[in-house]
Design an enzyme around this catalytic site. Structure first.
Site, PDB file in Angstrom:
ATOM      1  N   GLU A 205       0.829  -1.219   0.000  1.00 12.27           N
ATOM      2  CA  GLU A 205       0.000   0.000   0.000  1.00 12.27           C
ATOM      3  C   GLU A 205       0.856   1.260   0.000  1.00 12.27           C
ATOM      4  O   GLU A 205       0.594   2.194   0.765  1.00 12.27           O
ATOM      5  CB  GLU A 205      -0.946  -0.003   1.204  1.00 12.27           C
ATOM      6  CG  GLU A 205      -1.998  -1.093   1.149  1.00 12.27           C
ATOM      7  CD  GLU A 205      -3.108  -0.921   2.180  1.00 12.27           C
ATOM      8  OE1 GLU A 205      -2.853  -0.325   3.240  1.00 12.27           O
ATOM      9  OE2 GLU A 205      -4.226  -1.377   1.908  1.00 12.27           O
ATOM     10  N   GLU A 281      -6.549  -7.948  -1.064  1.00 15.20           N
ATOM     11  CA  GLU A 281      -7.067  -8.083   0.296  1.00 15.20           C
ATOM     12  C   GLU A 281      -8.551  -7.803   0.267  1.00 15.20           C
ATOM     13  O   GLU A 281      -8.965  -6.650   0.128  1.00 15.20           O
ATOM     14  CB  GLU A 281      -6.394  -7.082   1.245  1.00 15.20           C
ATOM     15  CG  GLU A 281      -4.942  -7.381   1.510  1.00 15.20           C
ATOM     16  CD  GLU A 281      -4.315  -6.393   2.489  1.00 15.20           C
ATOM     17  OE1 GLU A 281      -5.059  -5.745   3.265  1.00 15.20           O
ATOM     18  OE2 GLU A 281      -3.080  -6.256   2.465  1.00 15.20           O
TER      19      GLU A 281
HETATM   20  C1  GLA Z   1      -4.307  -2.980   4.775  1.00 17.84           C
HETATM   21  C2  GLA Z   1      -2.941  -3.611   4.911  1.00 17.84           C
HETATM   22  C3  GLA Z   1      -2.960  -4.874   5.715  1.00 17.84           C
HETATM   23  C4  GLA Z   1      -3.813  -4.702   6.945  1.00 17.84           C
HETATM   24  C5  GLA Z   1      -5.209  -4.283   6.532  1.00 17.84           C
HETATM   25  C6  GLA Z   1      -6.150  -4.076   7.691  1.00 17.84           C
HETATM   26  O1  GLA Z   1      -4.967  -3.479   3.736  1.00 17.84           O
HETATM   27  O2  GLA Z   1      -2.368  -3.872   3.660  1.00 17.84           O
HETATM   28  O3  GLA Z   1      -1.647  -5.181   6.071  1.00 17.84           O
HETATM   29  O4  GLA Z   1      -3.234  -3.737   7.741  1.00 17.84           O
HETATM   30  O5  GLA Z   1      -5.133  -3.053   5.892  1.00 17.84           O
HETATM   31  O6  GLA Z   1      -6.275  -5.220   8.424  1.00 17.84           O
END
Ligand code: GLA
Length: 640
Positions: A205, A281
């Protein structure tokens, strides 16, 4: 380059194939294979096409492929349970395991690597391969993931100018060194070399952080230069998508709500043209913070969104399939308007519970994935038993002040030193736990200073309150003859997401003032509460619990179990805030502000017979510790 005749080619192929099979059974061969790889002629290497982005589809070895992934973090699950969790993942109809790699746990001190026991990444990956699962690796270096400092080692913060997640030399040098080590382990596990890793993520991210445009190209190159040859991808949430896209790397997205699905269809298309779509995700639940509710995502909602994602022609990874536990002190925190640290449980309301049990989500998703799986799914493994053992009655006690006697000489310093810069652990500072700062005062006054994250203040051994983010000043009363000022500071977890990750030094930050004048001449005790910490005071140092114990204190009790110990959940009713240790192993923090009320104790960490349970309590001890058959993670709040 080695050249071959036609029959030689055939034999060489046979050899490589058999080597691959041998390797799968005997991991010791893995390292040798890396050297073999250099001998493999390119015509043979090309035989393995690996995962490819072809138009709107993924292809694996030339055939259409749909990634149905689930995240399980080996470092959050006892090693003895890895197989069980992966079998459950497979039986749910998933074909790919996704895991992060936490740098801070693997390199706890500069150049001291740990890939053993519960951190044996290669064993975890081979286990997935054994079950016929593919693996997507997310090696960071920054991983977010609700882990302390997003998985970056705290010793990076010894440098006052450190700029994490940028091409700042002090950061990239450390990453390079770590990647040299990590990649030599995982490169041979790639698909094209006969292993199960089909794709590798570049950082995490970064679009939401984006402090340095040169950084992502640097991480990409760092992976490639060390032999990563599989498909690379980025993963971003809606806030970072526009900045997260990197040339030559497949962009994927992270989301929870169905309302964000247009990101898949329109945004990704605009950003990178026709490419396979992937939700890297899909958040099946969410994490919890101390003082907040237990977050829940309805199972029908999950099913609806997962089927909508598949319907949109996208691949998916369930984050989390199984969350596990933030054992020890590894949890992270958030700090936007307010500092909030994450609870010990990483249950996440995921597809499996923290203890690996099935949920409604599991069965709904299994039916759904079964509906388009070519073959019948394997049967889900049977449940592991849970036991409510007899309550534990603490019998022995040691106050923190008594324990100090066994800690050796404290650090002497004119001014306070933050945890990361303490001269301990071979110059790597203190990463986790508590630090006690002690000095003398000669008058009452108002005490102030930057305390990260929470400091209990004492005059001699009398507790007079706390300093933290909200309470920045405290009155020190005049107590006749009492001249020792102590402050016990806890690192409650470094922030893992947001702009302020460079600002995560813990302990006392800068001077501590009494009526505006800086206090001097400190004695500092690093109380990291690792296994070695407890080895310093043997059993004969403990005494019977007095009627009015002095806090903070350690309480010792025994948990007696049968020949085949099972999982249980510890409930500390009547206790206020502290940490629990089982046979010297840190289970994690408890705190009566909730939401979490029980701590998961894996049966595999119990020995048949008597087990040592130590509770470190800051303030108030309860009468007993209960063992329960069921967890209680707090009052539910439905996410919407
Ligand atoms: C983001 C991050 C993950 C985690 C999620 C929340 O997507 O990439 O590592 O922190 O948020 O659980």
């Amino acid at each position: 380059m080695v050249t071959f005749s036609a029959s030689g080619k055939y034999l060489f192929e046979q050899l490589i194939t058999s080597l691959v099979q041998v390797d799968k059974k005997h991991r010791l061969f893995v390292k040798k294979r890396l050297d073999w790889h250099n001998l493999i002629p390119s015509w043979l290497r090309r035989r393995h096409l690996g995962l490819q982005a072809k138009g709107q589809n993924f292809m694996l070895e030339g055939s259409d492929f749909w990634i149905l992934g689930g995240s399980v973090h080996y470092f959050r699950v006892p090693r003895q349970y890895w197989m069980d969790r992966l079998l459950k993942l497979k039986a749910c109809g998933l074909n790919t395991l996704t895991t992060y790699v936490p740098w801070n746990l693997h390199e706890p001190e500069r150049n001291k690597f740990d890939f053993s026991g519960n951190l044996d990444l290669e064993a975890f990956i081979w286990m997935a391969a054994e079950l016929g699962l593919w693996v997507i690796l997310r090696p960071g270096p920054y991983i977010c993931s609700e882990i302390d400092l997003g998985g970056l080692p705290s010793w990076l913060l010894q440098d006052p100018d450190m700029k994490l997640r940028t091409t700042y030399k002090g950061f990239t040098e450390a990453v390079d060194h770590y990647f040299d080590h990590l990649m030599s382990r995982v490169v041979p596990l790639q698909y094209k070399l006969g292993g199960p890793i089909i794709a590798v993520q570049v950082e995490n991210e970064y679009g939401s952080y984006y402090k340095d445009p040169a950084y992502m190209p640097y991480v990409k190159k760092a992976l490639e230069d060390r032999g990563i040859v599989e498909l690379l991808f980025t993963s971003d949430n809606k806030d970072g998508l526009s900045k997260g896209v990197v040339h030559g790397v497949l962009a994927t997205i992270n989301l929870q709500s169905q309302n964000e699905l247009d990101l898949l269809t329109t945004f990704l298309l605009n950003a990178q043209g026709v490419q396979p779509k992937m939700v890297m995700e899909y958040w099946t639940g969410w994490f919890d913070s101390w003082g907040g509710p237990h977050n829940i995502l309805d199972s029908s909602e999950v099913l609806k969104t997962v089927s909508a994602i598949i319907d949109a022609g996208a691949s998916i990874n369930l984050y989390m399939f199984h969350g596990g536990t933030n054992f020890g002190f590894i949890n992270g925190a958030m700090h936007f308007n307010e500092y909030k640290s994450d609870v010990t449980s990483y249950d996440y309301d995921a597809v499996l519970t923290e203890a690996g049990d099935y949920t409604a989500k599991y069965f709904k998703l299994r039916d759904f994935f079964a509906s388009f799986s070519g073959a019948p799914l394997p049967l889900p493994p049977k449940l592991s038993p849970k036991t409510a053992y007899d309550p534990l009655m603490p019998a022995f006690y040691l106050s923190l002040w008594d324990v100090l006697k066994y800690m050796g000489e404290p650090i002497q310093s004119e001014t306070p030193v933050n945890m990361e810069n303490l001269p301990v652990n071979d110059g790597n500072g203190q990463s986790f736990g508590y630090t006690l700062y002690e000095t003398t005062i000669s008058s009452p006054g108002v005490l102030s200073g930057l305390v990260r994250d929470r400091g209990q203040v004492f005059v001699n051994t009398v507790s007079i309150g706390y300093l933290d983010y909200n309470k920045k000043k405290i009155d020190i009363p005049l107590l006749q003859g009492y001249t020792v000022l102590r402050i016990l500071v806890e690192n409650r977890g470094r922030v893992n997401y947001g702009d302020n990750i460079n600002d995560q030094r813990k302990g006392l930050i800068g001077d501590l003032y009494l009526d505006g004048s800086p206090l001097k001449k400190f004695k500092i005790y690093s109380l990291d509460m690792k296994k070695s910490f407890f080895q310093r005071f043997s059993i004969n140092k403990w005494s019977a619990i007095p009627e009015t114990p002095t806090f903070p204190a350690f309480f010792l009790s025994g948990l007696s179990v049968g020949p085949d110990p099972s999982d249980t959940f510890l409930k500390l009713e009547g206790w206020e805030k502290g940490v629990v240790f089982i046979n010297g192993q840190n289970l994690g923090r408890y705190w009566n502000i909730g939401p979490q009320e029980t701590l998961y104790l894996p049966g595999t960490w119990l020995d048949p017979g008597l087990n040592q349970v130590v509770v470190f309590e800051e303030k108030v001890a309860g009468p007993m510790i209960q063992s329960m058959e069921m967890p209680y993670l707090g009052r539910n709040k439905y996410l919407n």
